[in-house]
Every structure is written in structure tokens, then in C-alpha cells.
Design a protein around this motif. Structure first.
Motif, PDB file in Angstrom:
ATOM      1  N   GLY A   8      29.363  18.609 -11.495  1.00  0.00           N
ATOM      2  CA  GLY A   8      29.837  17.241 -11.632  1.00  0.00           C
ATOM      3  C   GLY A   8      29.095  16.301 -10.705  1.00  0.00           C
ATOM      4  O   GLY A   8      28.057  16.635 -10.134  1.00  0.00           O
ATOM      5  N   ILE A   9      29.658  15.119 -10.525  1.00  0.00           N
ATOM      6  CA  ILE A   9      29.044  14.095  -9.681  1.00  0.00           C
ATOM      7  C   ILE A   9      29.676  14.159  -8.295  1.00  0.00           C
ATOM      8  O   ILE A   9      30.897  14.230  -8.161  1.00  0.00           O
ATOM      9  N   VAL A  10      28.813  14.178  -7.268  1.00  0.00           N
ATOM     10  CA  VAL A  10      29.275  14.245  -5.884  1.00  0.00           C
ATOM     11  C   VAL A  10      28.781  13.016  -5.131  1.00  0.00           C
ATOM     12  O   VAL A  10      27.772  12.416  -5.492  1.00  0.00           O
ATOM     13  N   ARG A  11      29.504  12.655  -4.089  1.00  0.00           N
ATOM     14  CA  ARG A  11      29.087  11.559  -3.203  1.00  0.00           C
ATOM     15  C   ARG A  11      28.247  12.141  -2.080  1.00  0.00           C
ATOM     16  O   ARG A  11      28.591  13.172  -1.519  1.00  0.00           O
ATOM     17  N   MET A  12      27.144  11.463  -1.774  1.00  0.00           N
ATOM     18  CA  MET A  12      26.199  11.931  -0.762  1.00  0.00           C
ATOM     19  C   MET A  12      25.871  10.788   0.199  1.00  0.00           C
ATOM     20  O   MET A  12      25.869   9.628  -0.216  1.00  0.00           O
ATOM     21  N   PRO A  13      25.549  11.132   1.450  1.00  0.00           N
ATOM     22  CA  PRO A  13      25.000  10.095   2.337  1.00  0.00           C
ATOM     23  C   PRO A  13      23.696   9.584   1.711  1.00  0.00           C
ATOM     24  O   PRO A  13      22.917  10.364   1.175  1.00  0.00           O
ATOM     25  N   TYR A  14      23.479   8.273   1.755  1.00  0.00           N
ATOM     26  CA  TYR A  14      22.300   7.729   1.089  1.00  0.00           C
ATOM     27  C   TYR A  14      21.714   6.565   1.863  1.00  0.00           C
ATOM     28  O   TYR A  14      22.338   5.967   2.731  1.00  0.00           O
ATOM     29  N   ILE A  15      20.484   6.292   1.517  1.00  0.00           N
ATOM     30  CA  ILE A  15      19.770   5.110   1.985  1.00  0.00           C
ATOM     31  C   ILE A  15      19.278   4.418   0.718  1.00  0.00           C
ATOM     32  O   ILE A  15      18.860   5.088  -0.223  1.00  0.00           O
ATOM     33  N   SER A  16      19.356   3.114   0.654  1.00  0.00           N
ATOM     34  CA  SER A  16      19.078   2.428  -0.609  1.00  0.00           C
ATOM     35  C   SER A  16      17.595   2.317  -0.944  1.00  0.00           C
ATOM     36  O   SER A  16      17.227   2.112  -2.098  1.00  0.00           O
ATOM     37  N   LYS A  17      16.702   2.485   0.054  1.00  0.00           N
ATOM     38  CA  LYS A  17      15.270   2.324  -0.189  1.00  0.00           C
ATOM     39  C   LYS A  17      14.496   3.145   0.830  1.00  0.00           C
ATOM     40  O   LYS A  17      14.870   3.197   2.003  1.00  0.00           O
ATOM     41  N   ALA A  18      13.418   3.800   0.382  1.00  0.00           N
ATOM     42  CA  ALA A  18      12.594   4.599   1.295  1.00  0.00           C
ATOM     43  C   ALA A  18      11.186   4.748   0.736  1.00  0.00           C
ATOM     44  O   ALA A  18      10.969   4.650  -0.476  1.00  0.00           O
ATOM     45  N   GLU A  19      10.249   5.017   1.631  1.00  0.00           N
ATOM     46  CA  GLU A  19       8.874   5.281   1.231  1.00  0.00           C
ATOM     47  C   GLU A  19       8.775   6.714   0.710  1.00  0.00           C
ATOM     48  O   GLU A  19       9.381   7.623   1.262  1.00  0.00           O
ATOM     49  N   MET A  20       8.008   6.900  -0.360  1.00  0.00           N
ATOM     50  CA  MET A  20       7.800   8.221  -0.950  1.00  0.00           C
ATOM     51  C   MET A  20       6.396   8.716  -0.613  1.00  0.00           C
ATOM     52  O   MET A  20       5.433   7.953  -0.668  1.00  0.00           O
ATOM     53  N   HIS A  21       6.298  10.007  -0.255  1.00  0.00           N
ATOM     54  CA  HIS A  21       5.021  10.581   0.154  1.00  0.00           C
ATOM     55  C   HIS A  21       4.510  11.671  -0.777  1.00  0.00           C
ATOM     56  O   HIS A  21       3.297  11.875  -0.887  1.00  0.00           O
TER      57      HIS A  21
ATOM     58  N   GLY B 176       0.784  -1.230   0.000  1.00  0.00           N
ATOM     59  CA  GLY B 176       0.000   0.000   0.000  1.00  0.00           C
ATOM     60  C   GLY B 176       0.814   1.276   0.000  1.00  0.00           C
ATOM     61  O   GLY B 176       0.255   2.363  -0.082  1.00  0.00           O
ATOM     62  N   SER B 177       2.123   1.177   0.123  1.00  0.00           N
ATOM     63  CA  SER B 177       2.996   2.345   0.125  1.00  0.00           C
ATOM     64  C   SER B 177       3.763   2.426  -1.189  1.00  0.00           C
ATOM     65  O   SER B 177       3.942   1.422  -1.872  1.00  0.00           O
ATOM     66  N   VAL B 178       4.230   3.617  -1.504  1.00  0.00           N
ATOM     67  CA  VAL B 178       5.084   3.805  -2.673  1.00  0.00           C
ATOM     68  C   VAL B 178       6.525   3.807  -2.189  1.00  0.00           C
ATOM     69  O   VAL B 178       6.885   4.565  -1.290  1.00  0.00           O
ATOM     70  N   THR B 179       7.344   2.935  -2.751  1.00  0.00           N
ATOM     71  CA  THR B 179       8.745   2.870  -2.346  1.00  0.00           C
ATOM     72  C   THR B 179       9.649   3.232  -3.522  1.00  0.00           C
ATOM     73  O   THR B 179       9.350   2.947  -4.672  1.00  0.00           O
ATOM     74  N   ALA B 180      10.747   3.885  -3.168  1.00  0.00           N
ATOM     75  CA  ALA B 180      11.784   4.224  -4.140  1.00  0.00           C
ATOM     76  C   ALA B 180      13.046   3.497  -3.721  1.00  0.00           C
ATOM     77  O   ALA B 180      13.380   3.443  -2.534  1.00  0.00           O
ATOM     78  N   GLU B 181      13.724   2.936  -4.708  1.00  0.00           N
ATOM     79  CA  GLU B 181      14.952   2.199  -4.433  1.00  0.00           C
ATOM     80  C   GLU B 181      16.009   2.646  -5.437  1.00  0.00           C
ATOM     81  O   GLU B 181      15.696   2.973  -6.581  1.00  0.00           O
ATOM     82  N   CYS B 182      17.253   2.631  -4.987  1.00  0.00           N
ATOM     83  CA  CYS B 182      18.358   3.061  -5.827  1.00  0.00           C
ATOM     84  C   CYS B 182      18.958   1.882  -6.583  1.00  0.00           C
ATOM     85  O   CYS B 182      19.264   0.859  -5.971  1.00  0.00           O
ATOM     86  N   PRO B 183      19.152   2.026  -7.897  1.00  0.00           N
ATOM     87  CA  PRO B 183      19.917   1.003  -8.604  1.00  0.00           C
ATOM     88  C   PRO B 183      21.333   0.969  -8.007  1.00  0.00           C
ATOM     89  O   PRO B 183      21.936   2.022  -7.801  1.00  0.00           O
TER      90      PRO B 183
END
Length: 150
Positions: free
Chosen positions: A83-96, A63-70
Motif C-alpha cells: 500500500g501507500i506509506v508516509r515517508m520523510p521527504y524533501i521537496s527538491k534535490a539534485e540528482m546524480h 548545470g545540475s539535474v534537479t528532481a522535485e515532487c508534485p
């Protein structure tokens, strides 16, 4: 994921427990607005993480919408002209909420209230339109949803 994931062109972040999915064509300001929101959250003491930039695996799960990173782009964000920068990340989260960058020169001054957007054929999210050149997008998003992002 219980639902079939669809690979879409978007940027996904999480501020506190609120997932924000930035949608729009290439060059519209998705990554820039998402980066501004991440940067603005830190001084406010809010947890802020990148989920994915440019490509997002989106699905409905319980029932939730989830986003996941390739996996190949985990923690990477393109800042146009920098350019491309490195960021703190989480591989999967619910989108609202979905955020759509708009060009102030051509955008409707007052978009419809309670607007929704079809992210995929079976996934809809409440839509917030936001000027691609907004000085403080996180403050505007917070005002629009009427809640703190924690």
C-alpha cells in the motif's frame, strides 16, 4: 526552476548528498529498490529522504539535474502489494545517478562501462543497472560509484 520541468514516471531519493533517480516501467521495482536504499541508509547514520515516488518533475538548473515532487504526492510512497506509506521527504534535490531495475533472467551480465541514460531530451545521467531483487541495493550502488554516500 530555471529549466522547463518535465513530469516523468520515476522515483527520486537522496542518500546523504547523493541523488538517485530510479527509472523503469511500472512494476519494474523502482519504488521497492528506492525504499530498500532508504531503509539501509538509516542504520549507517546516513541522511535519507524520499523526494518523489511515481511522478517526478525533472529539470536542468544551473548545470545540475534537479528532481522535485508534485505537491499532491509529497511524502507518499507506494510499496507494491503493501500500500501507500508516509515517508520523510524533501521537496527538491539534485540528482546524480539514474538507477534502472533489471530482471536478472533477461539482463546483460556485464552492461557497458560508464553508461549514461537520456532521462529527457536534454537531461542525461550516469546509469547504474541493478537487479530488481537485489538484497542490498545501497551497498551495490556504493560499490559501483566508488564512494560513500554522505
Amino acid at each position: 526552476m530555471t529549466g522547463e520541468a518535465t513530469n516523468i514516471h520515476a522515483t527520486a531519493i537522496i542518500i546523504g548528498k547523493t541523488g538517485l533517480l530510479f527509472l523503469g516501467p511500472s512494476g519494474s521495482g523502482k519504488s521497492t529498490l528506492a525504499f530498500s536504499c532508504l531503509a539501509a541508509a538509516k542504520p549507517l547514520g546516513l541522511a535519507a529522504m524520499l523526494v518523489a515516488d511515481d511522478r517526478v518533475l525533472i529539470a536542468k538548473q544551473d548545470g545540475s539535474v534537479t528532481a522535485e515532487c508534485p505537491p499532491t504526492i509529497a511524502g507518499l510512497m507506494e510499496i507494491r502489494y503493501t500500500g501507500i506509506v508516509r515517508m520523510p521527504y524533501i521537496s527538491k534535490a539534485e540528482m546524480h545517478f539514474a538507477i534502472r531495475p533489471v530482471d536478472p533472467a533477461t539482463a546483460e551480465r556485464l552492461p557497458p562501462e560508464d553508461e549514461q541514460i537520456d532521462v529527457t531530451g536534454s537531461i542525461r545521467l550516469p546509469l547504474i543497472r541493478l537487479s530488481a531483487t537485489s538484497a542490498n541495493p545501497l551497498a551495490i550502488i556504493t560499490a559501483k560509484i566508488g564512494a560513500r554516500l554522505d
